[in-house]
Design a protein around this motif. Structure first.
Motif, PDB file in Angstrom:
ATOM      1  N   ALA A  18      42.540  26.542   5.479  1.00 22.33           N
ATOM      2  CA  ALA A  18      42.122  27.939   5.632  1.00 22.33           C
ATOM      3  C   ALA A  18      41.375  28.463   4.417  1.00 22.33           C
ATOM      4  N   TYR A  19      41.867  28.237   3.214  1.00 21.67           N
ATOM      5  CA  TYR A  19      41.200  28.793   2.033  1.00 21.67           C
ATOM      6  C   TYR A  19      39.810  28.188   1.851  1.00 21.67           C
ATOM      7  N   GLU A  20      39.697  26.873   2.007  1.00 23.12           N
ATOM      8  CA  GLU A  20      38.398  26.226   1.865  1.00 23.12           C
ATOM      9  C   GLU A  20      37.398  26.772   2.885  1.00 23.12           C
ATOM     10  N   ILE A  21      37.856  26.974   4.099  1.00 25.74           N
ATOM     11  CA  ILE A  21      37.000  27.510   5.160  1.00 25.74           C
ATOM     12  C   ILE A  21      36.556  28.935   4.829  1.00 25.74           C
ATOM     13  N   LEU A  22      37.499  29.761   4.402  1.00 27.36           N
ATOM     14  CA  LEU A  22      37.215  31.186   4.210  1.00 27.36           C
ATOM     15  C   LEU A  22      36.464  31.490   2.920  1.00 27.36           C
ATOM     16  N   SER A  23      36.384  30.529   2.034  1.00 25.95           N
ATOM     17  CA  SER A  23      35.613  30.727   0.804  1.00 25.95           C
ATOM     18  C   SER A  23      34.297  29.958   0.818  1.00 25.95           C
ATOM     19  N   ALA A  24      33.913  29.443   1.995  1.00 22.31           N
ATOM     20  CA  ALA A  24      32.737  28.573   2.086  1.00 22.31           C
ATOM     21  C   ALA A  24      31.419  29.315   2.199  1.00 22.31           C
ATOM     22  N   SER A  25      31.451  30.608   2.536  1.00 26.61           N
ATOM     23  CA  SER A  25      30.200  31.350   2.726  1.00 26.61           C
ATOM     24  C   SER A  25      30.425  32.834   2.489  1.00 26.61           C
ATOM     25  N   PRO A  26      29.448  33.495   1.875  1.00 27.92           N
ATOM     26  CA  PRO A  26      29.555  34.957   1.718  1.00 27.92           C
ATOM     27  C   PRO A  26      29.425  35.701   3.047  1.00 27.92           C
ATOM     28  N   ARG A  27      29.073  34.996   4.104  1.00 26.76           N
ATOM     29  CA  ARG A  27      28.979  35.633   5.426  1.00 26.76           C
ATOM     30  C   ARG A  27      30.355  35.899   6.055  1.00 26.76           C
ATOM     31  N   ILE A  28      31.408  35.289   5.548  1.00 23.73           N
ATOM     32  CA  ILE A  28      32.723  35.431   6.169  1.00 23.73           C
ATOM     33  C   ILE A  28      33.161  36.894   6.099  1.00 23.73           C
ATOM     34  N   PHE A  29      33.424  37.488   7.256  1.00 20.05           N
ATOM     35  CA  PHE A  29      33.839  38.893   7.304  1.00 20.05           C
ATOM     36  C   PHE A  29      35.232  39.056   7.892  1.00 20.05           C
ATOM     37  N   SER A  30      35.735  38.039   8.573  1.00 18.41           N
ATOM     38  CA  SER A  30      37.057  38.115   9.176  1.00 18.41           C
ATOM     39  C   SER A  30      37.550  36.704   9.442  1.00 18.41           C
ATOM     40  N   VAL A  31      38.828  36.619   9.792  1.00 16.64           N
ATOM     41  CA  VAL A  31      39.395  35.357  10.260  1.00 16.64           C
ATOM     42  C   VAL A  31      40.385  35.698  11.360  1.00 16.64           C
ATOM     43  N   THR A  32      40.440  34.843  12.375  1.00  9.29           N
ATOM     44  CA  THR A  32      41.374  35.038  13.472  1.00  9.29           C
ATOM     45  C   THR A  32      42.356  33.878  13.529  1.00  9.29           C
ATOM     46  N   ALA A  33      43.647  34.221  13.580  1.00 10.42           N
ATOM     47  CA  ALA A  33      44.681  33.203  13.747  1.00 10.42           C
ATOM     48  C   ALA A  33      44.799  32.878  15.229  1.00 10.42           C
ATOM     49  N   GLY A  34      44.726  31.629  15.581  1.00 11.42           N
ATOM     50  CA  GLY A  34      44.725  31.231  16.990  1.00 11.42           C
ATOM     51  C   GLY A  34      46.114  31.194  17.598  1.00 11.42           C
ATOM     52  N   THR A  35      46.768  32.361  17.619  1.00  8.97           N
ATOM     53  CA  THR A  35      48.176  32.444  18.025  1.00  8.97           C
ATOM     54  C   THR A  35      48.383  32.700  19.514  1.00  8.97           C
ATOM     55  N   ALA A  36      47.339  32.685  20.318  1.00 11.85           N
ATOM     56  CA  ALA A  36      47.472  32.980  21.749  1.00 11.85           C
ATOM     57  C   ALA A  36      48.442  32.003  22.428  1.00 11.85           C
ATOM     58  N   GLN A  37      49.210  32.537  23.384  1.00 10.03           N
ATOM     59  CA  GLN A  37      50.159  31.704  24.107  1.00 10.03           C
ATOM     60  C   GLN A  37      49.445  30.578  24.851  1.00 10.03           C
ATOM     61  N   ASP A  38      49.956  29.360  24.689  1.00  7.18           N
ATOM     62  CA  ASP A  38      49.421  28.160  25.342  1.00  7.18           C
ATOM     63  C   ASP A  38      47.989  27.843  24.908  1.00  7.18           C
ATOM     64  N   GLY A  39      47.582  28.369  23.778  1.00  6.74           N
ATOM     65  CA  GLY A  39      46.243  28.103  23.268  1.00  6.74           C
ATOM     66  C   GLY A  39      46.162  26.781  22.534  1.00  6.74           C
TER      67      GLY A  39
END
Length: 292
Positions: free
Chosen positions: A136-157
Motif C-alpha cells: 500500500a505505501y509503495e503504491i500510494l507514494s508512487a505518483s503525485p496524482r494520487i488523490f484517494s485510496v479505496t480499501a476493497g472491503t466489499a462482501q464477496d469481493g
C-alpha cells in the motif's frame, strides 16, 4: 478538493442510470467501466462515459473506474474517457508502484495530446488483493496524482476471495486491512481513504454499522452502489455538530491560553496543548461546508 464521502458507482453502459446519477445527492459520481459492465458492452460503456462526463461536468465531481492493468484494457479505457471534466480515475486491483507510474505516463501523454493541464487527472487506487494491501505505501507514494485510496472491503469481493475471511458488517475481520491502508495513506500524504461498497442495499442498519466502524479508524468516505445508500453514508462521514462545537471550544480555549502566555489549558477536564489544537483544526477543516 470537493468532499468525498459518498461515491456513487454507476455502470457506464446504462445511459438511463448515467442520466439520473446527478440527482441522487452523492458527493461524486463514478462511471464504471469495470466489473458492472459485461465485456461485450465495454466499448459502448466507454463512449457513454465520455458523453456523460461532458454533459454533467459543470456541476458534478466525476470519476471513472477503469479496468485493471492485468486485463490489458486500461489503455483503451483511458483513451476513451480522458477529457475536460474528468477529475480522476479509480484504478482497480492496483498491486504495484510501477503500475501506478505506468498509468501516470498514459495520463500525461493523453493530457498533452488533448490540451489538458498536465497532472490535472488524479489516480485513486483500489486495493483489492493481498499484494495490493501489502504494498500500500509503495503504491500510494508512487505518483503525485494520487488523490484517494479505496480499501476493497466489499462482501464477496476480490479481497475476500483472495484472503478467505468471513465477512461481517462491522468488519472486525478487516480491521488490520483497513488500518494498514489508512496508515500507508497518511504516511504518503493521502487524505481521502475510502471504504469499499456495501452489497446489501436493503440493510440500512448494517450499512450504518459498517460506515461507523470505518469512520472511527479515520476513513473519510465510502463507495456506494445504490442511491438509497447516499444519505446514510453522507451522514456517517460528516462530523457531528457536537464534535464541531467541542473542537471550536478547544481552539478558543487554546488561543486564549496562548494570549496569556501559556501553551496548555483544559476543556471539559481534558488537556489541550498544540497537539490537541492541531487535531481541532483538522476536524474543523474536514467538516467545513459539510454541516449546514
Amino acid at each position: 478538493m470537493r468532499p468525498l464521502r459518498s461515491l456513487l458507482i454507476m455502470p457506464a453502459n446504462r445511459a438511463d442510470m448515467l442520466a439520473k446519477s446527478p440527482s441522487y445527492g452523492a458527493d461524486a459520481l463514478v462511471f464504471d467501466l469495470e466489473d458492472s459492465v459485461p465485456i461485450a458492452e465495454k466499448p459502448k460503456a466507454r463512449v457513454l462515459a465520455r458523453e456523460y462526463i461532458e454533459k454533467h461536468r459543470a456541476d458534478n465531481a466525476i470519476y471513472v473506474r477503469v479496468n485493471s492493468l492485468q486485463t490489458g484494457m486500461t489503455a483503451d479505457d483511458l483513451d476513451a474517457i480522458v477529457t475536460e471534466g474528468l477529475l480522476g480515475v479509480r484504478l482497480t486491483k492496483a498491486e504495484s508502484a510501477e503500475g501506478i507510474r505506468e498509468v501516470d505516463r498514459m495520463l500525461t501523454a493523453l493530457e498533452k495530446k488533448r490540451g489538458l493541464k498536465e497532472g490535472s487527472i488524479g489516480i485513486g487506487p483500489s486495493l483489492e488483493s493481498a499484494k495490493g494491501v501489502w504494498f500500500a505505501y509503495e503504491i500510494l507514494s508512487a505518483s503525485p496524482r494520487i488523490f484517494s485510496v479505496t480499501a476493497g472491503t466489499a462482501q464477496d469481493g476480490d479481497l475476500q476471495t483472495d484472503l478467505g475471511y468471513l465477512w461481517t458488517a462491522v468488519g472486525e475481520e478487516v480491521l488490520y486491512i483497513r488500518s494498514r491502508i489508512l496508515l500507508a495513506a497518511r504516511a504518503a500524504g493521502v487524505e481521502y481513504v475510502l471504504d469499499g461498497s456495501y452489497a446489501n442495499i436493503r440493510d440500512p442498519e448494517g450499512l450504518r454499522a459498517c460506515c461507523e466502524a470505518a469512520r472511527k479508524l479515520g476513513y473519510r468516505g465510502k463507495s456506494i452502489i445504490h442511491p438509497n445508500q447516499v444519505e446514510i453514508v453522507n451522514r456517517a462521514f460528516t462530523p457531528t455538530q457536537k464534535e464541531l462545537d467541542y473542537y471550536k471550544r478547544v481552539l478558543e480555549a487554546f488561543d486564549a491560553a496562548v494570549a496569556r502566555g501559556s501553551a496548555a489549558t483544559t476543556v471539559d477536564g481534558k488537556l489541550v496543548d498544540y497537539a490537541m489544537a492541531a487535531m481541532a483544526k483538522r476536524v474543523l477543516s474536514w467538516g467545513e461546508g459539510l454541516v449546514k
